[in-house]
Scaffold this active site. Structure first.
Site, PDB file in Angstrom:
ATOM      1  N   GLY A   2       0.815  -1.059  -0.120  1.00 26.06           N
ATOM      2  CA  GLY A   2       0.082  -0.127  -0.108  1.00 26.06           C
ATOM      3  C   GLY A   2       1.048   1.136   0.085  1.00 26.06           C
ATOM      4  O   GLY A   2       0.346   2.341   0.235  1.00 26.06           O
TER       5      GLY A   2
ATOM      6  N   SER B 230       4.609   1.238  -4.760  1.00 24.15           N
ATOM      7  CA  SER B 230       5.931   0.781  -5.395  1.00 24.15           C
ATOM      8  C   SER B 230       5.436   1.130  -6.936  1.00 24.15           C
ATOM      9  O   SER B 230       6.321   1.565  -7.731  1.00 24.15           O
ATOM     10  CB  SER B 230       6.300  -0.395  -5.215  1.00 24.15           C
ATOM     11  OG  SER B 230       5.186  -1.636  -5.770  1.00 24.15           O
TER      12      SER B 230
ATOM     13  N   ASP C  59      -1.430   8.714  -6.307  1.00 26.68           N
ATOM     14  CA  ASP C  59      -0.234   8.228  -5.972  1.00 26.68           C
ATOM     15  C   ASP C  59       1.029   8.776  -6.831  1.00 26.68           C
ATOM     16  O   ASP C  59       2.029   9.033  -6.359  1.00 26.68           O
ATOM     17  CB  ASP C  59      -0.159   6.552  -6.374  1.00 26.68           C
ATOM     18  CG  ASP C  59      -0.974   5.720  -5.687  1.00 26.68           C
ATOM     19  OD1 ASP C  59      -1.710   6.607  -4.475  1.00 26.68           O
ATOM     20  OD2 ASP C  59      -1.399   4.563  -5.754  1.00 26.68           O
TER      21      ASP C  59
HETATM   22  P1  ADP Z   1       1.681  -1.116  -4.610  1.00 31.21           P
HETATM   23  O1  ADP Z   1       1.752  -0.116  -5.605  1.00 31.21           O
HETATM   24  O2  ADP Z   1       0.923  -0.948  -3.571  1.00 31.21           O
HETATM   25  O3  ADP Z   1       3.037  -1.524  -4.073  1.00 31.21           O
HETATM   26  P2  ADP Z   1       0.794  -2.567  -6.818  1.00 31.21           P
HETATM   27  O4  ADP Z   1       0.019  -3.929  -7.052  1.00 31.21           O
HETATM   28  O5  ADP Z   1       0.168  -1.391  -7.314  1.00 31.21           O
HETATM   29  O6  ADP Z   1       0.937  -2.482  -5.703  1.00 31.21           O
HETATM   30  O7  ADP Z   1       2.174  -2.624  -7.690  1.00 31.21           O
HETATM   31  C1  ADP Z   1       3.174  -3.476  -7.615  1.00 31.21           C
HETATM   32  C2  ADP Z   1       3.564  -3.980  -8.799  1.00 31.21           C
HETATM   33  O8  ADP Z   1       4.542  -3.089  -9.521  1.00 31.21           O
HETATM   34  C3  ADP Z   1       4.438  -5.317  -8.859  1.00 31.21           C
HETATM   35  O9  ADP Z   1       3.790  -6.423  -8.841  1.00 31.21           O
HETATM   36  C4  ADP Z   1       5.337  -5.371 -10.117  1.00 31.21           C
HETATM   37  O10 ADP Z   1       4.695  -5.349 -11.165  1.00 31.21           O
HETATM   38  C5  ADP Z   1       5.407  -3.639 -10.195  1.00 31.21           C
HETATM   39  N1  ADP Z   1       6.858  -3.302  -9.609  1.00 31.21           N
HETATM   40  C6  ADP Z   1       6.743  -2.608  -8.243  1.00 31.21           C
HETATM   41  N2  ADP Z   1       8.199  -2.266  -8.008  1.00 31.21           N
HETATM   42  C7  ADP Z   1       8.889  -2.874  -8.900  1.00 31.21           C
HETATM   43  C8  ADP Z   1      10.374  -3.053  -9.114  1.00 31.21           C
HETATM   44  N3  ADP Z   1      11.138  -2.488  -8.441  1.00 31.21           N
HETATM   45  N4  ADP Z   1      10.879  -3.710 -10.299  1.00 31.21           N
HETATM   46  C9  ADP Z   1       9.659  -4.311 -11.188  1.00 31.21           C
HETATM   47  N5  ADP Z   1       8.374  -4.132 -10.798  1.00 31.21           N
HETATM   48  C10 ADP Z   1       7.944  -3.390  -9.879  1.00 31.21           C
HETATM   49 MG    MG Z   2       0.017   0.526  -6.609  1.00 32.87          MG
END
Ligand code: ADP
Ligand code: MG
Length: 386
Positions: free
Chosen positions: A128, A131, A176
């Site tokens: 949450g 990322s 975000d």
């Molecule tokens: P949140 O934004 O809450 O962390 P989300 O489901 O919206 O969760 O996004 C997470 C997704 O973003 C991961 O499953 C991946 O596909 C992508 N992601 C996030 N960080 C990275 C990273 N460092 N390298 C590659 N993909 C990433």
């Molecule tokens: Mg997200």
């Protein structure tokens, strides 16, 4: 921070065999207050956090785009001419989706050079803290620089959102990306989700010795499942029945009339959104007039509203919030879409360890899995690193 930068440069070199043209970074975010208000065209108050995604990028002489991440065991490659949501899958849809979205919003993809990107991040994935926006925003500012696009930050935020909506296929708002791109040290981004106007609000956490503790329950929530969509539908129904375009147009003074018009469940969903919008406005005013130690009651009230009216909390989140409130927190609330995920507590640095011990104890006592607790502080938004 410099550790990650070194790792990214080394990772890029090892993988692609040359020096990157530059490095860029963008943070995750946490929402201080304003939950389920974004899609009702209301107000949110997120801040960028001290966890970042760093990318190294090198330009190519051909029209190939390659992306790699320490997070995944693959290099994904595509010709810029082939970029489209149908051709993008998995994690690579985030960075490559941004390249595609830039093409949709003004970049001439037939004229720009290809690129290699390597990604490293210490933003926890799926906790949450967005990322996803961190990766989108880092790629957006990097391509904006090397492709000489001169797009402003609000435009880059909408490009990140377009990538997430169309290339990834997640129906998220613009909060975000706005926090990640516009955030500033020790400040929050006060965002009007209707006009998209934003304002930087001084949080003053540092001077007051405050930090925000994230208490991740580890209970996973999926926006794809019923609850989130159901709440959105209730809000739309409420707006329709009250004859307004969105719940943004309903104020606290309109609630007695709404109670007469709406069934009980719809009324309570509406009341959450309406009072939450007011709480965001009150939080901004309180921060300005009295500083951060005075916003605790607003955070607590936000949680109660989500628990009782919007009904999106779970036992683990309630326990985290109540334990925080009983152990020195200035205020606490669940954050995010609900049905799992994390709660936040605003707390003085000196009271942190006591609270962490209390949380672990309370969760053990209730037979819940151990939560992951960690501190975040409001940090600078996306920036060029070298
Ligand atoms: P949140 O934004 O809450 O962390 P989300 O489901 O919206 O969760 O996004 C997470 C997704 O973003 C991961 O499953 C991946 O596909 C992508 N992601 C996030 N960080 C990275 C990273 N460092 N390298 C590659 N993909 C990433
Ligand atoms: Mg997200």
């Amino acid at each position: 921070m410099s550790d990650i930068r070194d790792e990214v440069r080394a990772g890029f070199n090892t993988l692609y065999g040359y020096e990157p043209a530059g490095m860029w970074s963008a943070p995750g975010r946490v929402n201080l207050i304003g939950e389920h208000t974004d899609y009702n065209k209301g107000f949110v108050l997120p801040f960028a956090i001290n966890r970042r995604t760093v990318i190294a990028l090198g330009l190519r002489e051909d029209r190939v785009a390659r992306v790699a991440s320490s997070f995944a065991d693959e290099v994904v490659e595509i010709d810029l001419a082939e970029l489209s949501p149908e051709h993008l899958h998995g994690w690579a849809a985030y960075p490559l989706g941004v390249a595609w979205a830039l093409g949709e919003r003004g970049a001439d993809l037939a004229a720009v050079p290809g690129f290699d990107i390597f990604i490293e991040s210490d933003v926890p994935v799926g906790a949450g803290l967005s990322s996803s926006a961190a990766i989108e925003s880092a790629v957006a500012i990097a391509l904006n620089d090397v492709w000489c696009l001169r797009l402003d930050r609000p435009t880059l935020a909408s490009i990140g959102q377009l990538a997430e909506n169309e290339a990834v296929g997640a129906p998220t708002g613009i909060m975000d990306q706005s926090a990640s791109l516009l955030g500033q040290k020790d400040s929050a981004v006060f965002l009007d989700c209707r006009s998209l106007d934003s304002e930087i609000i001084d949080l003053g956490f540092d001077a007051a010795g405050l930090v925000l503790l994230i208490m991740d329950t580890g209970v996973s929530h999926s926006h794809a499942t019923g609850g989130y969509a159901e709440r959105r539908a209730s809000c739309e129904l409420g707006a329709r029945m009250l004859g307004v375009e969105s719940l943004r147009d309903v104020t606290v003074d309109d609630l007695p009339r709404a109670r007469e018009t709406l069934d009980d469940v719809t009324f309570r969903r509406v009341r959450h959104v309406v009072t939450e919008n007011q709480r965001v406005l009150d939080t901004v005013r309180t921060l300005r007039e009295s500083g951060p130690t005075a916003i605790g009651d607003l955070l607590d009230a936000s949680h109660l509203s989500m628990r009782n009216d919007f009904e999106i909390s779970i036992a683990e989140l309630d326990l985290a919030v109540e334990t925080a409130q009983a152990n020195g927190a200035i205020g606490a609330r669940m954050t995010g879409g609900g049905f799992g995920g994390a709660a936040i507590a605003l707390i003085h640095r000196d009271d942190l360890s006591r609270l962490q011990v209390a949380i672990d104890g309370a969760f053990a006592e209730h037979g819940f899995g151990q939560p992951d607790t960690f501190v975040v502080v409001p940090a600078q938004g996306a920036s060029r690193e070298s």
